[in-house]
Motif scaffolding. Structure first.
Motif, mmCIF file in Angstrom:
data_model
loop_
_atom_site.group_PDB
_atom_site.id
_atom_site.type_symbol
_atom_site.label_atom_id
_atom_site.label_comp_id
_atom_site.label_asym_id
_atom_site.label_seq_id
_atom_site.Cartn_x
_atom_site.Cartn_y
_atom_site.Cartn_z
ATOM 1 N N SER A 85 20.239 45.002 10.309
ATOM 2 C CA SER A 85 19.874 46.260 9.660
ATOM 3 C C SER A 85 20.483 46.346 8.263
ATOM 4 O O SER A 85 21.602 45.876 8.037
ATOM 5 C CB SER A 85 20.375 47.439 10.502
ATOM 6 N N PRO A 86 19.764 46.951 7.293
ATOM 7 C CA PRO A 86 20.325 47.122 5.947
ATOM 8 C C PRO A 86 21.601 47.945 5.918
ATOM 9 O O PRO A 86 22.397 47.824 4.991
ATOM 10 C CB PRO A 86 19.192 47.847 5.187
ATOM 11 N N VAL A 87 21.808 48.795 6.941
ATOM 12 C CA VAL A 87 23.000 49.645 6.956
ATOM 13 C C VAL A 87 24.106 49.055 7.828
ATOM 14 O O VAL A 87 25.147 49.686 8.010
ATOM 15 C CB VAL A 87 22.651 51.074 7.443
ATOM 16 N N ALA A 88 23.917 47.848 8.333
ATOM 17 C CA ALA A 88 24.885 47.264 9.273
ATOM 18 C C ALA A 88 26.265 47.117 8.662
ATOM 19 O O ALA A 88 27.282 47.320 9.324
ATOM 20 C CB ALA A 88 24.386 45.914 9.774
ATOM 21 N N GLY A 89 26.339 46.778 7.382
ATOM 22 C CA GLY A 89 27.627 46.565 6.733
ATOM 23 C C GLY A 89 28.434 47.828 6.547
ATOM 24 O O GLY A 89 29.637 47.770 6.265
ATOM 25 N N HIS A 90 27.790 48.989 6.709
ATOM 26 C CA HIS A 90 28.474 50.263 6.513
ATOM 27 C C HIS A 90 28.864 50.921 7.834
ATOM 28 O O HIS A 90 29.378 52.038 7.835
ATOM 29 C CB HIS A 90 27.575 51.227 5.729
ATOM 30 N N VAL A 91 28.608 50.244 8.943
ATOM 31 C CA VAL A 91 28.860 50.819 10.267
ATOM 32 C C VAL A 91 29.966 50.042 10.962
ATOM 33 O O VAL A 91 29.926 48.817 11.033
ATOM 34 C CB VAL A 91 27.574 50.800 11.127
ATOM 35 N N LEU A 92 30.965 50.763 11.450
ATOM 36 C CA LEU A 92 32.052 50.127 12.180
ATOM 37 C C LEU A 92 31.712 50.084 13.674
ATOM 38 O O LEU A 92 30.991 50.924 14.179
ATOM 39 C CB LEU A 92 33.352 50.902 11.974
ATOM 40 N N GLY A 93 32.258 49.096 14.360
ATOM 41 C CA GLY A 93 32.048 49.025 15.803
ATOM 42 C C GLY A 93 31.010 47.999 16.192
ATOM 43 O O GLY A 93 30.639 47.110 15.415
ATOM 44 N N ALA A 94 30.517 48.142 17.424
ATOM 45 C CA ALA A 94 29.603 47.154 17.996
ATOM 46 C C ALA A 94 28.218 47.242 17.373
ATOM 47 O O ALA A 94 27.831 48.266 16.810
ATOM 48 C CB ALA A 94 29.504 47.376 19.506
ATOM 49 N N TYR A 95 27.471 46.143 17.463
ATOM 50 C CA TYR A 95 26.094 46.100 17.000
ATOM 51 C C TYR A 95 25.138 46.380 18.153
ATOM 52 O O TYR A 95 25.382 45.988 19.289
ATOM 53 C CB TYR A 95 25.760 44.738 16.384
ATOM 54 N N PHE A 96 24.041 47.035 17.827
ATOM 55 C CA PHE A 96 22.971 47.289 18.789
ATOM 56 C C PHE A 96 22.249 45.977 19.086
ATOM 57 O O PHE A 96 22.011 45.160 18.180
ATOM 58 C CB PHE A 96 21.995 48.294 18.178
ATOM 59 N N GLY A 97 21.864 45.769 20.341
ATOM 60 C CA GLY A 97 21.154 44.542 20.683
ATOM 61 C C GLY A 97 20.437 44.634 22.012
ATOM 62 O O GLY A 97 20.594 45.612 22.757
ATOM 63 N N LEU A 98 19.636 43.626 22.307
ATOM 64 C CA LEU A 98 18.904 43.528 23.559
ATOM 65 C C LEU A 98 19.129 42.151 24.161
ATOM 66 O O LEU A 98 19.235 41.161 23.431
ATOM 67 C CB LEU A 98 17.398 43.706 23.333
ATOM 68 N N THR A 99 19.180 42.088 25.481
ATOM 69 C CA THR A 99 19.223 40.798 26.155
ATOM 70 C C THR A 99 17.802 40.378 26.514
ATOM 71 O O THR A 99 16.884 41.201 26.520
ATOM 72 C CB THR A 99 20.067 40.879 27.438
ATOM 73 N N GLU A 100 17.642 39.103 26.808
ATOM 74 C CA GLU A 100 16.327 38.610 27.227
ATOM 75 C C GLU A 100 15.860 39.326 28.496
ATOM 76 O O GLU A 100 14.674 39.631 28.660
ATOM 77 C CB GLU A 100 16.374 37.101 27.461
ATOM 78 N N LYS A 101 16.810 39.628 29.379
ATOM 79 C CA LYS A 101 16.468 40.326 30.619
ATOM 80 C C LYS A 101 15.960 41.734 30.318
ATOM 81 O O LYS A 101 14.980 42.190 30.898
ATOM 82 C CB LYS A 101 17.687 40.390 31.527
ATOM 83 N N GLU A 102 16.613 42.426 29.390
ATOM 84 C CA GLU A 102 16.187 43.780 29.033
ATOM 85 C C GLU A 102 14.798 43.775 28.400
ATOM 86 O O GLU A 102 13.975 44.644 28.677
ATOM 87 C CB GLU A 102 17.206 44.418 28.084
ATOM 88 N N ILE A 103 14.540 42.783 27.555
ATOM 89 C CA ILE A 103 13.212 42.669 26.933
ATOM 90 C C ILE A 103 12.145 42.494 28.007
ATOM 91 O O ILE A 103 11.094 43.145 27.980
ATOM 92 C CB ILE A 103 13.178 41.493 25.935
ATOM 93 N N ALA A 104 12.403 41.616 28.973
ATOM 94 C CA ALA A 104 11.446 41.379 30.059
ATOM 95 C C ALA A 104 11.251 42.646 30.884
ATOM 96 O O ALA A 104 10.125 42.973 31.296
ATOM 97 C CB ALA A 104 11.938 40.233 30.940
#
Length: 209
Positions: A85-104
């Motif tokens: 994300s373009p704003v990722a560098g301005h956010v502290l903490g964990a990154y949002f994400g998905l696992t392959e299982k969640e996508i399925a």
């Protein structure tokens, strides 16, 4: 044998919750309906990322007589913003994400309701990331007001505004947006009705896959 009633399946979680009375689903859990139609996707629980409206929406769909099965998915990494994300560098903490299982799990369903909170840039980037990986029709539910142009500017396909062909980033598509659903509070009947109308419109579409 039920007479004059329609059996519906609305699952909230697959394991013990957290918080008072065990009422809040843990991260990384999905409760699967037998006939998956609608999946309601919530952020990971935490002090700022409250998943409460998700269960209210699920039960509201049943209470209003919507005749389909509903699944709730609480993401394992539902906080923060995607690393790209373009704003990722301005956010502290964990990154949002998905696992392959969640996508399925998401792609097993016909419609996804995406609930992502109260920061416009975060909502847009989370929707973009999910639909970049999952090919599904989506209803966006947020506290902060957003519109189709906000999404299209980031390459998200929508039913109203499309990005330029060379800037399309998503496989999935946003069919409708319901704003004004306050995080951590029970949505009013008017907002629940908006969500239900949006879901039913997609399910009844002649082009429904």
């Amino acid at each position: 044998m039920p007479i004059g009633r329609v059996t519906q399946v609305v699952d909230c979680r697959e394991s013990m919750g957290m918080g008072k009375g065990g009422g809040l689903a843990q991260r990384g859990t999905i409760s699967e309906a037998r006939s998956p139609d609608v999946i309601v996707i919530g952020m990971s629980p935490g002090r700022r990322h409250v998943t409460k409206p998700v269960c209210d929406i699920t039960s509201g769909l049943r209470r209003e007589g919507a005749e389909f099965s509903v699944t709730t998915l609480v993401l394992n990494a539902g906080s923060g913003v995607p690393a790209d994300s373009p704003v990722a560098g301005h956010v502290l903490g964990a990154y949002f994400g998905l696992t392959e299982k969640e996508i399925a799990q998401i792609e097993q369903h016909k419609v996804a309701i995406l609930h992502h909170g109260n920061v416009r840039s975060h909502v847009v980037q989370k929707v973009r990331f999910i639909l970049e990986h999952a090919n599904i029709r989506a209803i966006v539910v947020s506290q902060v007001p957003i519109d189709f142009e906000d999404l299209a500017k980031e390459g998200v396909r929508t039913a109203v505004v499309m990005p330029p062909p060379d800037r399309v980033k998503t496989k999935g598509i946003v069919m409708d947006i319901v704003s004004g659903v306050t995080r951590g509070q029970t949505p009013g009947r008017g907002k629940l009705a908006e969500v239900i109308r949006a879901v039913m419109k997609v399910l009844k579409s002649p082009n429904m896959r």
